[in-house]
Design a protein around this motif. Structure first.
Motif, PDB file in Angstrom:
ATOM      1  N   PRO A 337       0.822  -1.221   0.000  1.00 40.55           N
ATOM      2  CA  PRO A 337       0.000   0.000   0.000  1.00 40.55           C
ATOM      3  C   PRO A 337       0.855   1.269   0.000  1.00 40.55           C
ATOM      4  CG  PRO A 337      -0.472  -1.383   1.932  1.00 40.55           C
ATOM      5  CD  PRO A 337       0.670  -2.030   1.213  1.00 40.55           C
ATOM      6  N   LEU A 338       0.321   2.330  -0.550  1.00 43.61           N
ATOM      7  CA  LEU A 338       1.017   3.628  -0.543  1.00 43.61           C
ATOM      8  C   LEU A 338       1.258   4.064   0.907  1.00 43.61           C
ATOM      9  CD1 LEU A 338       1.461   5.645  -3.063  1.00 43.61           C
ATOM     10  CD2 LEU A 338      -0.356   6.980  -1.994  1.00 43.61           C
ATOM     11  N   PRO A 339       2.486   4.463   1.248  1.00 43.49           N
ATOM     12  CA  PRO A 339       2.737   4.917   2.629  1.00 43.49           C
ATOM     13  C   PRO A 339       2.086   6.276   2.889  1.00 43.49           C
ATOM     14  CG  PRO A 339       4.791   4.455   1.452  1.00 43.49           C
ATOM     15  CD  PRO A 339       3.711   4.433   0.441  1.00 43.49           C
ATOM     16  N   ASP A 340       1.798   6.542   4.152  1.00 41.33           N
ATOM     17  CA  ASP A 340       1.086   7.796   4.475  1.00 41.33           C
ATOM     18  C   ASP A 340       1.914   9.037   4.167  1.00 41.33           C
ATOM     19  OD1 ASP A 340       2.911   7.523   6.530  1.00 41.33           O
ATOM     20  OD2 ASP A 340       1.485   8.056   8.124  1.00 41.33           O
ATOM     21  N   PHE A 341       3.256   8.924   4.133  1.00 42.35           N
ATOM     22  CA  PHE A 341       4.041  10.142   3.911  1.00 42.35           C
ATOM     23  C   PHE A 341       3.842  10.708   2.501  1.00 42.35           C
ATOM     24  CE2 PHE A 341       7.455   6.995   2.829  1.00 42.35           C
ATOM     25  CZ  PHE A 341       7.839   7.485   1.583  1.00 42.35           C
ATOM     26  N   PHE A 342       3.255   9.925   1.600  1.00 41.19           N
ATOM     27  CA  PHE A 342       2.940  10.483   0.285  1.00 41.19           C
ATOM     28  C   PHE A 342       1.920  11.622   0.418  1.00 41.19           C
ATOM     29  CE2 PHE A 342       4.722   8.226  -3.459  1.00 41.19           C
ATOM     30  CZ  PHE A 342       5.608   7.413  -2.759  1.00 41.19           C
ATOM     31  N   TRP A 343       1.123  11.580   1.470  1.00 37.47           N
ATOM     32  CA  TRP A 343       0.133  12.652   1.673  1.00 37.47           C
ATOM     33  C   TRP A 343       0.615  13.687   2.678  1.00 37.47           C
ATOM     34  CZ3 TRP A 343      -2.776  12.499  -2.260  1.00 37.47           C
ATOM     35  CH2 TRP A 343      -3.199  11.278  -2.829  1.00 37.47           C
ATOM     36  N   GLY A 382       8.017  -1.483  -4.293  1.00 39.06           N
ATOM     37  CA  GLY A 382       6.974  -2.401  -4.769  1.00 39.06           C
ATOM     38  C   GLY A 382       5.574  -1.913  -4.417  1.00 39.06           C
ATOM     39  N   LEU A 383       5.329  -0.606  -4.630  1.00 36.33           N
ATOM     40  CA  LEU A 383       4.010  -0.059  -4.289  1.00 36.33           C
ATOM     41  C   LEU A 383       2.974  -0.473  -5.335  1.00 36.33           C
ATOM     42  CD1 LEU A 383       4.834   3.559  -3.027  1.00 36.33           C
ATOM     43  CD2 LEU A 383       4.892   1.380  -1.790  1.00 36.33           C
ATOM     44  N   ASP A 384       1.763  -0.671  -4.855  1.00 37.97           N
ATOM     45  CA  ASP A 384       0.642  -1.100  -5.686  1.00 37.97           C
ATOM     46  C   ASP A 384       0.410  -0.108  -6.841  1.00 37.97           C
ATOM     47  OD1 ASP A 384      -1.931  -1.394  -6.717  1.00 37.97           O
ATOM     48  OD2 ASP A 384      -2.735  -2.129  -4.815  1.00 37.97           O
ATOM     49  N   PRO A 385       0.499  -0.570  -8.103  1.00 36.48           N
ATOM     50  CA  PRO A 385       0.388   0.356  -9.240  1.00 36.48           C
ATOM     51  C   PRO A 385      -0.916   1.146  -9.269  1.00 36.48           C
ATOM     52  CG  PRO A 385       1.187  -1.774  -9.996  1.00 36.48           C
ATOM     53  CD  PRO A 385       0.831  -1.945  -8.547  1.00 36.48           C
ATOM     54  N   VAL A 386      -2.013   0.558  -8.818  1.00 36.78           N
ATOM     55  CA  VAL A 386      -3.284   1.297  -8.863  1.00 36.78           C
ATOM     56  C   VAL A 386      -3.237   2.480  -7.878  1.00 36.78           C
ATOM     57  CG1 VAL A 386      -5.767   1.140  -8.391  1.00 36.78           C
ATOM     58  CG2 VAL A 386      -4.613  -0.679  -9.673  1.00 36.78           C
ATOM     59  N   GLU A 387      -2.672   2.236  -6.702  1.00 32.48           N
ATOM     60  CA  GLU A 387      -2.580   3.328  -5.709  1.00 32.48           C
ATOM     61  C   GLU A 387      -1.608   4.417  -6.180  1.00 32.48           C
ATOM     62  OE1 GLU A 387      -2.333   2.439  -1.581  1.00 32.48           O
ATOM     63  OE2 GLU A 387      -3.591   0.651  -1.751  1.00 32.48           O
ATOM     64  N   VAL A 388      -0.529   3.984  -6.830  1.00 28.21           N
ATOM     65  CA  VAL A 388       0.448   4.970  -7.310  1.00 28.21           C
ATOM     66  C   VAL A 388      -0.173   5.820  -8.423  1.00 28.21           C
ATOM     67  CG1 VAL A 388       2.706   5.292  -8.392  1.00 28.21           C
ATOM     68  CG2 VAL A 388       2.404   3.498  -6.679  1.00 28.21           C
ATOM     69  N   GLN A 389      -0.906   5.186  -9.314  1.00 29.10           N
ATOM     70  CA  GLN A 389      -1.568   5.956 -10.388  1.00 29.10           C
ATOM     71  C   GLN A 389      -2.498   7.000  -9.821  1.00 29.10           C
ATOM     72  OE1 GLN A 389      -3.377   3.490 -13.666  1.00 29.10           O
ATOM     73  NE2 GLN A 389      -2.268   1.900 -12.593  1.00 29.10           N
ATOM     74  N   TYR A 502      13.065  -4.643   6.906  1.00 23.22           N
ATOM     75  CA  TYR A 502      12.757  -3.924   8.148  1.00 23.22           C
ATOM     76  C   TYR A 502      12.174  -2.541   7.822  1.00 23.22           C
ATOM     77  CZ  TYR A 502      13.434  -1.850  12.743  1.00 23.22           C
ATOM     78  OH  TYR A 502      13.227  -1.221  13.940  1.00 23.22           O
ATOM     79  N   PHE A 503      12.815  -1.868   6.860  1.00 25.96           N
ATOM     80  CA  PHE A 503      12.356  -0.523   6.458  1.00 25.96           C
ATOM     81  C   PHE A 503      10.928  -0.589   5.901  1.00 25.96           C
ATOM     82  CE2 PHE A 503      11.594   2.568   3.124  1.00 25.96           C
ATOM     83  CZ  PHE A 503      11.962   3.761   3.708  1.00 25.96           C
ATOM     84  N   LEU A 504      10.706  -1.539   4.999  1.00 26.68           N
ATOM     85  CA  LEU A 504       9.394  -1.617   4.333  1.00 26.68           C
ATOM     86  C   LEU A 504       8.296  -1.991   5.336  1.00 26.68           C
ATOM     87  CD1 LEU A 504      10.505  -3.300   0.982  1.00 26.68           C
ATOM     88  CD2 LEU A 504       9.730  -0.937   1.298  1.00 26.68           C
ATOM     89  N   ASP A 505       8.631  -2.874   6.260  1.00 24.11           N
ATOM     90  CA  ASP A 505       7.642  -3.251   7.285  1.00 24.11           C
ATOM     91  C   ASP A 505       7.271  -2.063   8.167  1.00 24.11           C
ATOM     92  OD1 ASP A 505       7.521  -5.790   6.421  1.00 24.11           O
ATOM     93  OD2 ASP A 505       8.784  -6.666   8.010  1.00 24.11           O
ATOM     94  N   GLY A 506       8.191  -1.122   8.279  1.00 19.69           N
ATOM     95  CA  GLY A 506       7.958   0.028   9.157  1.00 19.69           C
ATOM     96  C   GLY A 506       7.115   1.130   8.518  1.00 19.69           C
ATOM     97  N   LEU A 507       6.790   0.996   7.236  1.00 20.79           N
ATOM     98  CA  LEU A 507       6.013   2.059   6.584  1.00 20.79           C
ATOM     99  C   LEU A 507       4.555   2.000   7.045  1.00 20.79           C
ATOM    100  CD1 LEU A 507       7.336   1.712   2.906  1.00 20.79           C
ATOM    101  CD2 LEU A 507       7.918   3.514   4.557  1.00 20.79           C
ATOM    102  N   THR A 508       3.977   3.158   7.300  1.00 17.45           N
ATOM    103  CA  THR A 508       2.555   3.192   7.692  1.00 17.45           C
ATOM    104  C   THR A 508       1.711   3.383   6.438  1.00 17.45           C
ATOM    105  OG1 THR A 508       3.301   4.384   9.629  1.00 17.45           O
ATOM    106  CG2 THR A 508       0.909   4.353   9.228  1.00 17.45           C
ATOM    107  N   PRO A 509       0.798   2.445   6.170  1.00 15.71           N
ATOM    108  CA  PRO A 509      -0.043   2.613   4.973  1.00 15.71           C
ATOM    109  C   PRO A 509      -0.933   3.840   5.104  1.00 15.71           C
ATOM    110  CG  PRO A 509      -0.303   0.413   5.943  1.00 15.71           C
ATOM    111  CD  PRO A 509       0.478   1.234   6.918  1.00 15.71           C
ATOM    112  N   ALA A 510      -1.191   4.474   3.947  1.00 19.10           N
ATOM    113  CA  ALA A 510      -1.978   5.717   3.983  1.00 19.10           C
ATOM    114  C   ALA A 510      -3.436   5.447   4.335  1.00 19.10           C
ATOM    115  CB  ALA A 510      -1.893   6.397   2.629  1.00 19.10           C
ATOM    116  N   GLY A 511      -3.962   4.285   3.956  1.00 22.93           N
ATOM    117  CA  GLY A 511      -5.387   4.022   4.155  1.00 22.93           C
ATOM    118  C   GLY A 511      -6.187   5.025   3.355  1.00 22.93           C
ATOM    119  N   THR A 512      -7.385   5.369   3.824  1.00 22.03           N
ATOM    120  CA  THR A 512      -8.128   6.420   3.111  1.00 22.03           C
ATOM    121  C   THR A 512      -7.692   7.738   3.708  1.00 22.03           C
ATOM    122  OG1 THR A 512      -9.892   6.030   4.649  1.00 22.03           O
ATOM    123  CG2 THR A 512     -10.179   5.097   2.450  1.00 22.03           C
ATOM    124  N   TYR A 513      -7.320   8.632   2.863  1.00 21.08           N
ATOM    125  CA  TYR A 513      -6.786   9.893   3.363  1.00 21.08           C
ATOM    126  C   TYR A 513      -7.879  10.965   3.360  1.00 21.08           C
ATOM    127  CZ  TYR A 513      -6.768  11.118  -1.552  1.00 21.08           C
ATOM    128  OH  TYR A 513      -7.150  11.355  -2.839  1.00 21.08           O
TER     129      TYR A 513
END
Ligand code: FAD
Ligand code: DLZ
Ligand code: SF4
Length: 513
Positions: A337-343, A382-389, A502-513
């Motif tokens: 999933p897209l990490p929350d820091f994208f928002w 390896g972010l989900d292409p639909v979320e990245v689009q 370890y880094f990837l596991d630590g990312l917080t998914p954005a969920g619905t923003y």
């Protein structure tokens, strides 16, 4: 005589639009600000404001020329929630005999248009969008029909077809088609970046800014200091400023990045071209003219023209060739999933924090930030292409599906399995360090590959290469990378992969923003 309703969409603000070519005095131009378009993805506030203001100014100009415009404001007394509703009401209101439209930039809207004739009970003519220099039906002839396509082949044919930067003998100007090798320099320490002209909001824009703040204030991004052109006149002036002031250095520093300088020598014209206020051909002709007058070096003029008649036209051709279904490709099986820091922009990785922060502030980031910083992260993580689009479609003021989708699916994520990218655009922190000054101001160390202080781009890069090594084993362009991986100490690779996990596991998914 019964009128024709000519429906002009928000990204069709061109007087030479095919749907307006034979307009009659009794006809009506319909334009509509509709909720559905502003919210089918939650566009950046600035993108909505730019488009609504440009639409309102375009309508004012048409009216000043004696053309009847039926303009529906989002907050007007008469309003509609969707294109279909706006048109249905307008056909009734004007007792129209027929509807004429120019084909849209998105498959979704074309499908909608195809249903209009049956729904409205009047003929609906959908005309080609001839503002592009390569028609949709000509793309295969110019780009080929193979499974994989080469932009360079298409570009050369477009140069021949348009005559841009060609000699009288039909040869490329300067004896070469492409001067890209000269366009990869980092910025020297001391270089003056020219200040931009700004366009203070007039009353119309101020009303739109208020409306957007009220209705879409919870969307991503800021409206502060809005100063982008919204009229044809100002767009032309901005183009003139670019070709005389920034263009000479555009080529050489096209790939460079600098903290606090979001625009550098880039044109900042994409949103103006994509909504129709500027024509791609007139931009290229203005650039060619300064080259022929000896005021612009060839590497700059060729670099710019290649982006427009090459990349811009090419990705549009790819979009229509590969639709429908292009948006759901996922060749590398990416599903994070897209990490929350994208928002929020809140990440310790300085290059990403800068690029995302600038995107939030201005709905703009230049190509290398989109490709080699944000895009590179999306690929390696390896972010989900639909979320990245969806993210790219939301955040940039120039984003429409026809141009955003191929750049995301094909160029940054390799999710189409290589329709036009010969290998994934993956890079370690070294590339970002070479092309920017971000690393000097980052809490991570770009020289380290493992450990708490190591630049995440380093271990993510090698983790990505190792993860997909088998898949790319037959790709000649990946030979050197795979060879290097093969020679690395196994324990070193394992340590990088552990750090990546370890880094990837630590990312917080954005969920619905
Ligand atoms: P300049 O650097 O000045 O380039 C000149 C012009 O060339 C641009 O205005 C644009 O019209 C054209 N151009 C350059 N590269 C491309 C390209 N790869 N595809 C299409 N046109 C190009 N561009 C959009 O217009 N809309 C988008 O939604 C969009 N999404 C992108 C997403 C990703 C992941 C990437 C890597 C690129 C994307 N681009 C998109 C392409 C490019 O990044 C922008 O066109 C450019 O950054 C706009 O800034 P500029 O006008 O200053 O461009
Ligand atoms: C992007 C956009 C937005 C936010 N709002 C409108 C709108 O209210 N009215 C309109 O005509 N167009 C809008 N657009 C642009 C459309 O989404 C665009 O025309 C389609 O995506 C087809 O390219
Ligand atoms: Fe980006 Fe790494 Fe450089 Fe930090 S050290 S700015 S994360 S490339």
């Amino acid at each position: 005589m019964k009128p024709t309703v000519r429906f002009v969409l928000g990204d069709q603000l061109s007087r030479d639009l095919s749907s307006l070519s034979d307009i009659q005095p009794c006809d009506v131009v319909l334009m509509a600000e509709v909720d559905e378009e502003a919210t089918y993805v939650r566009h950046h506030q600035r993108k909505i404001a730019f488009l609504f203001s440009a639409m309102r100014h375009f309508a004012i100009e048409l009216e000043a020329d004696g053309i009847a415009v039926d303009y529906l404001r989002l907050d007007g007394r008469r309003r509609a929630t969707s294109f279909t509703q706006a048109l249905t009401q307008a056909v009734e209101r004007h007792k129209a005999a027929r509807v004429v439209v120019t084909e849209p930039g998105e498959w979704r809207v074309l499908e909608m248009m195809r249903g209009w004739e049956a729904a409205l009970g009047v003929p609906v003519e959908i005309r080609p969008d001839d503002r592009f220099l390569c028609g949709r039906d000509e793309f295969a002839m110019l780009a080929g029909t193979g499974e994989t396509l080469l932009m360079e082949t298409f570009y050369r044919r477009m140069r021949e077809r348009t005559g841009l930067l060609m000699t009288d003998e039909g040869k490329p100007e300067g004896g070469r088609w492409n001067f890209d090798a000269e366009n990869r320099k980092p910025l020297p320490k001391r270089i003056d970046v020219p200040p931009r002209p700004d366009y203070a909001p007039d009353e119309t824009t101020r009303q739109v800014l208020d409306l957007v703040a009220r209705r879409f204030g919870n969307h991503f991004g800021s409206l502060e200091d809005f100063d982008y052109p919204v009229t044809r006149r100002d767009a032309l002036q901005y183009l003139e400023w670019f070709v005389t002031t920034a263009l000479p250095d555009f080529g050489t520093y096209e790939d460079a990045m600098r903290q606090g300088e979001p625009l550098l020598f880039h044109s900042h014209l994409s949103a103006l071209i994509n909504c129709g206020l500027l024509g791609p051909r007139e931009c290229c002709e203005a650039v060619e003219k300064t080259y022929r007058n000896g005021r612009t070096p060839l590497n700059a003029a060729e670099g710019f023209i290649r982006q427009i008649i090459g990349w811009r036209e090419f990705v549009r051709g790819v979009y229509w060739r590969e639709m429908p279904g292009y948006g759901t490709r996922n060749a590398l099986g990416a599903d994070r999933p897209l990490p929350d820091f994208f928002w929020t922009g809140e990440t310790e990785m300085n290059c990403l924090a800068q690029a995302i922060g600038e995107t939030a502030a201005s709905a703009y980031a230049h190509h290398i930030q989109r490709l080699m910083v944000i895009g590179n992260f999306c690929l390696l993580a390896g972010l989900d292409p639909v979320e990245v689009q969806e993210w790219y479609l939301v955040v940039y003021h120039d984003a429409y599906e026809w141009v955003e989708m191929p750049n995301v699916v094909g160029m940054i994520l390799y999710a189409d399995g290589g329709v036009f990218a010969t290998k994934p655009y993956a890079a370690s922190g070294n590339y970002i360090n070479k092309m920017s000054n971000y690393c000097g101001q980052c809490r991570f160390d770009v020289k380290q590959r493992t450990g708490e202080d190591a630049c995440p781009f380093n271990y993510l890069y090698w983790d990505f290469v190792a993860r997909h090594a088998e898949r790319f084993a037959d790709n000649r362009r990946m030979d050197r990378t795979l060879f290097t991986l093969g020679r690395m100490d196994e324990e070193k690779v394992a340590a990088m992969r552990r750090d990546a996990a370890y880094f990837l596991d630590g990312l917080t998914p954005a969920g619905t923003y």
